[in-house]
Scaffold this motif. Structure first.
Motif, PDB file in Angstrom:
ATOM      1  N   THR A 354       0.804  -1.225   0.000  1.00 23.66           N
ATOM      2  CA  THR A 354       0.000   0.000   0.000  1.00 23.66           C
ATOM      3  C   THR A 354       0.835   1.273   0.000  1.00 23.66           C
ATOM      4  OG1 THR A 354      -0.100   0.102   2.427  1.00 23.66           O
ATOM      5  CG2 THR A 354      -1.781  -1.231   1.306  1.00 23.66           C
ATOM      6  N   ASP A 695      -9.007  -5.271  -2.137  1.00 28.60           N
ATOM      7  CA  ASP A 695      -9.343  -3.897  -1.750  1.00 28.60           C
ATOM      8  C   ASP A 695      -9.450  -2.991  -2.975  1.00 28.60           C
ATOM      9  OD1 ASP A 695      -9.304  -4.687   0.883  1.00 28.60           O
ATOM     10  OD2 ASP A 695      -7.264  -3.992   1.259  1.00 28.60           O
ATOM     11  N   ILE A 696      -8.547  -3.189  -3.946  1.00 26.06           N
ATOM     12  CA  ILE A 696      -8.587  -2.393  -5.179  1.00 26.06           C
ATOM     13  C   ILE A 696      -9.882  -2.662  -5.937  1.00 26.06           C
ATOM     14  CG2 ILE A 696      -7.518  -2.086  -7.452  1.00 26.06           C
ATOM     15  CD1 ILE A 696      -4.809  -2.673  -6.055  1.00 26.06           C
ATOM     16  N   ARG A 698     -12.664  -3.769  -4.739  1.00 25.21           N
ATOM     17  CA  ARG A 698     -13.793  -3.248  -3.965  1.00 25.21           C
ATOM     18  C   ARG A 698     -13.996  -1.761  -4.267  1.00 25.21           C
ATOM     19  NH1 ARG A 698     -12.121  -3.904   1.355  1.00 25.21           N
ATOM     20  NH2 ARG A 698     -13.041  -5.957   1.563  1.00 25.21           N
ATOM     21  N   ARG A 699     -12.882  -1.019  -4.327  1.00 24.36           N
ATOM     22  CA  ARG A 699     -12.991   0.411  -4.637  1.00 24.36           C
ATOM     23  C   ARG A 699     -13.465   0.621  -6.073  1.00 24.36           C
ATOM     24  NH1 ARG A 699      -8.004   0.531  -1.819  1.00 24.36           N
ATOM     25  NH2 ARG A 699      -6.837   0.724  -3.774  1.00 24.36           N
ATOM     26  N   GLN A 700     -12.948  -0.175  -7.000  1.00 28.97           N
ATOM     27  CA  GLN A 700     -13.363  -0.037  -8.397  1.00 28.97           C
ATOM     28  C   GLN A 700     -14.841  -0.357  -8.569  1.00 28.97           C
ATOM     29  OE1 GLN A 700     -10.705  -2.514 -10.685  1.00 28.97           O
ATOM     30  NE2 GLN A 700      -9.086  -0.969 -10.723  1.00 28.97           N
ATOM     31  N   ALA A 702     -17.164   0.027  -6.311  1.00 32.71           N
ATOM     32  CA  ALA A 702     -17.929   1.139  -5.749  1.00 32.71           C
ATOM     33  C   ALA A 702     -17.982   2.308  -6.726  1.00 32.71           C
ATOM     34  CB  ALA A 702     -17.321   1.575  -4.423  1.00 32.71           C
ATOM     35  N   GLN A 703     -16.879   2.569  -7.416  1.00 28.99           N
ATOM     36  CA  GLN A 703     -16.842   3.660  -8.391  1.00 28.99           C
ATOM     37  C   GLN A 703     -17.748   3.380  -9.583  1.00 28.99           C
ATOM     38  OE1 GLN A 703     -12.667   3.914  -9.247  1.00 28.99           O
ATOM     39  NE2 GLN A 703     -12.168   4.853  -7.272  1.00 28.99           N
TER      40      GLN A 703
END
Length: 730
Positions: A354, A695-696, A698-700, A702-703
């Motif tokens: 990270t 985690d990456i 998950r963020r993608q 959400a976007q």
């Protein structure tokens, strides 16, 4: 409150994530209003910074690489994952106190929890063979036995370039070249070709600050070597030079050695701990390898004044040790106290996944994975006929110190090229027949690569790049025709308690975030309340290699539906076509009226994780959806031979006798998601671990507000390709 600190060095300011190493400071390139000055150790380039600090009566803070630094050499451009920060001196300068010395002196008051962490860290470092740099292969007795007799010399005052066979000189003496391969640092010294004891003498780079400020010089190295010869007349004396010498960047001290039958010059870069494991005794001046030898339980004779001398754990041959004890700068300390002070308290770490603040265990885990990846990809890899877009996708996955990746436009051109001894052919998926025939003809080992299991938000056929790839030196996971590296891992790997924790966290993260391979689609799924037992049948791409090489009996989606309905006449069956088929990119379409004869419901836009939520069972040929169902506690029936079948976790309709081990689900998860694939962050293009990849995604997700679209226009596909080509050009 963090203090403004002047850092005049451009090189220091360019260290990735420097601010996270130094949270107490605000890094500035100018002198105005600063309260401290930072520079690199005792390098001459830091002199101006020191002079400015002295003139302004400001504290000077010395920085240096930590003891667990990086996957590759600093001189080759690999950034550090650990730094030391010293407000008193610097650890290798024993002409005056340092912060490390103060920490060791206070170590008799060290909490038991810190010592427990130290023991855990040492065990992991030794088990994984980790050192400051971690690019070199392990020592190999096979290559040692092959040997080489003759004289090889690099004259004093010069240094070797990469590829030189031998570094150093033994005039008119018999020497042997060493190469290195696969022997763990933790393995024993059995199977030696000779019964003679091995004494390891460690050279260092000429002009090293640690030599000068460890109160040593050229004569110290001469005396060390002569003493090793005199004290061990019946032993073999191995002289180990520094990796920076072998890289061609620097030269060593022991370039003129006396003639002797017992001297063997180590003329290749070897993993330090794997080499130290072969030694019965170690002689050094100030090298950190002396301390690493102590971690392996080796007796160490020290001829300079390194930071670890004088504490009662080494055989000290420098007169200055007595003076340090008289000055109360040295007192008896245990090896674990020294390690804890140096590696836990003195060193600072980032989390390499990270870039945020981390600890030693973050770095150990990352470097252990980096070493596995480096060995897996070591050598010259040749990839034929790959598109520019796919080249852009691949390159960061093969950016390891030991790998040299070559793209060749055609098989014809490859045939015309002279190939080195370590050449291997790299193919996508199972590989084209003509490529495999060429490899067999030339005796070339083949590496198979394919998308990983935690891939992307969007389809590969829509040119969405993957976060993960697998690279298999035995076969490929979707082919049951012969064992793959994944099958070998699942059949043989000794999983640990740490693997259990990692796999359990991964399973929870994947299921709670609703992560699948592609993360496409969305929407709700309506199931009648009286549906009873709900079966999910995931469709597949019918010409996919996983069907051709992993499903010997059923190869059509419609045939699978017929089979499942025949075995389960009263069940409620959901058929979900493959996203690539829905997008129109691949084959496997079933006409709606045909599907309706066997399935109660066909869903196209709903994502696979929602389907899995509603299903009691999954019936599949080889789909990854079966593995994703296992993660969610579902019953899985396999009509083909996917990688997750045969381990006692699925209902298998075909036998696979090779797989004899019974696995717990967490072991399947660890082998499949931790040890087999490689992951790369799409922003930094650097390796990350599986948890970070989740985690990456998950963020993608959400976007994208619930997942990527299944269909893309031709223009959108071309734009995606252009974006990847822009990355390639960079």
């Amino acid at each position: 409150m963090n203090k403004p600190a002047y850092v005049p060095s451009h090189g220091i300011r360019r260290i990735p994530h420097l601010q996270n190493f130094l949270p107490e400071f605000r890094i500035r390139p100018n002198k105005n209003g600063v309260q401290a000055v930072l520079g690199w150790g005792l390098r001459p380039t830091a002199n101006k910074a020191r002079e400015f600090a002295a003139a302004q009566n400001l504290p000077f803070i010395a920085l240096e690489d930590g003891f667990l630094r990086s996957p590759g050499l600093g001189v080759a451009g690999w950034p550090p994952f650990s730094l030391v920060v010293d407000d008193l001196g610097i650890y290798y300068d024993t002409t005056r106190p340092s912060r490390l010395e103060a920490l060791v002196l206070a170590a008799d008051q060290m909490p038991s929890e810190t010592l427990a962490d130290a023991e855990k860290a040492v065990d992991l470092i030794v088990a994984h063979g980790l050192s400051k740099y971690n690019h070199a292969p392990d020592f190999s007795w096979d290559l040692f036995q092959a040997g080489h007799s003759g004289t090889a010399c690099v004259p004093a005052g010069t240094h070797a370039t990469r590829g030189d066979a031998v570094v150093g000189c033994v005039p008119q003496a018999r020497t042997r070249q060493f190469e290195a391969s696969n022997l763990s640092a933790a393995e024993s010294q059995t199977d030696r070709p000779s019964e003679k004891k091995v004494v390891l003498v460690i050279d260092q780079t000429y002009g090293d600050m640690a030599v000068k400020f460890g109160r040593a010089d050229e004569q110290t190295f001469v005396r060390m070597f002569q003493t090793a010869l005199a004290e061990n007349p019946d032993a073999e004396i191995w002289v180990k030079t520094h990796p920076d010498v072998l890289s061609g960047k620097k030269r060593g001290y022991l370039t003129d050695l006396p003639q002797t039958e017992n001297v063997r010059l180590l003329a290749a870069d070897v993993n330090p701990l794997s080499l130290l494991a072969q030694a019965d005794k170690v002689y050094c001046v100030t090298s950190q390898m002396g301390f690493e030898a102590l971690l392996l339980g080796k007796p160490v004779a020290v001829f300079g004044l390194p930071w670890y001398a004088g504490w009662g754990v080494t055989d000290d041959r420098h007169a200055g040790v007595k003076t340090l004890r008289q000055q109360s700068r040295r007192a008896p300390r245990s090896l674990m106290q020294l390690f804890a002070a140096a590696y836990l308290q003195y060193s600072r770490y980032i989390n390499p996944n990270t870039g945020g603040a981390g600890d030693i265990f973050d770095v150990v885990d990352y470097l252990a994975a980096a070493r596995r990846r480096n060995e897996k990809l070591r050598g010259n890899l040749y990839c034929v006929g790959m598109s520019l877009w796919k080249r852009a996708v691949m390159k960061p996955f093969f950016n390891v110190p030991a790998c040299r990746l070559h793209f060749v436009s055609s098989l014809k051109k490859l045939r015309e090229m002279p190939l080195p001894a370590d050449a291997r052919l790299l193919v996508w998926g199972y590989g084209r027949r003509e490529l495999l025939d060429f490899a067999a003809e030339r005796g070339l080992p083949v590496l198979h690569m394919e998308d990983g299991f935690i891939r992307s938000v969007g389809l590969g056929s829509n040119l969405v790049p993957p976060l993960s790839l697998v690279c298999d030196d035995m076969g490929i996971y979707f082919s049951a025709e012969k064992p793959s590296r994944l099958e070998h891992i699942l059949q043989n790997h000794l999983f640990t308690g740490q693997d259990f924790q990692t796999a359990s966290l991964l399973q929870t993260a994947l299921t709670e975030a609703g992560i699948s391979k592609y993360n496409v689609g969305g929407g709700a799924l309506a199931i009648p309340p009286d549906a009873g037992r709900v079966l999910l049948v995931p469709g597949q791409v019918e010409d996919d290699a996983s069907i051709r090489h992993g499903s010997p009996e059923i190869r059509k989606n419609l045939d699978l539906l017929k089979k499942v309905r025949g075995l389960n006449p009263d069940a409620y069956i959901i058929y979900k076509p493959h996203p690539d088929v829905v997008s129109g990119n691949r084959t496997g379409h079933i006409a709606p009226e045909e599907a309706a004869r066997y399935a109660d419901q066909t869903v196209t836009e709903c994502d696979i994780t929602t389907c899995l939520q509603h299903a009691h069972e999954v019936h599949t040929l080889t789909s990854l959806s079966g593995f994703e169902a296992l993660l969610r506690g579902k019953t899985v029936h396999c009509y083909g031979l996917p990688f997750y079948a045969g381990w006692g976790l699925t209902h298998d309709h075909l036998p696979i006798p090779r797989r004899t081990r019974k696995l717990a689900l967490w072991q399947l998860v660890a082998g499949t998601l931790v040890y087999y694939p490689d992951y790369v962050c799409p922003e930094t293009r650097r390796p990350v671990d599986a948890q970070t990849a989740v985690d990456i995604l998950r963020r993608q997700k959400a976007q994208r507000q619930g997942g990527a679209s299944l269909k893309k226009s031709f223009a959108a596909k071309q734009w995606g390709k252009l974006k990847q080509l822009r990355v390639l050009i960079k």
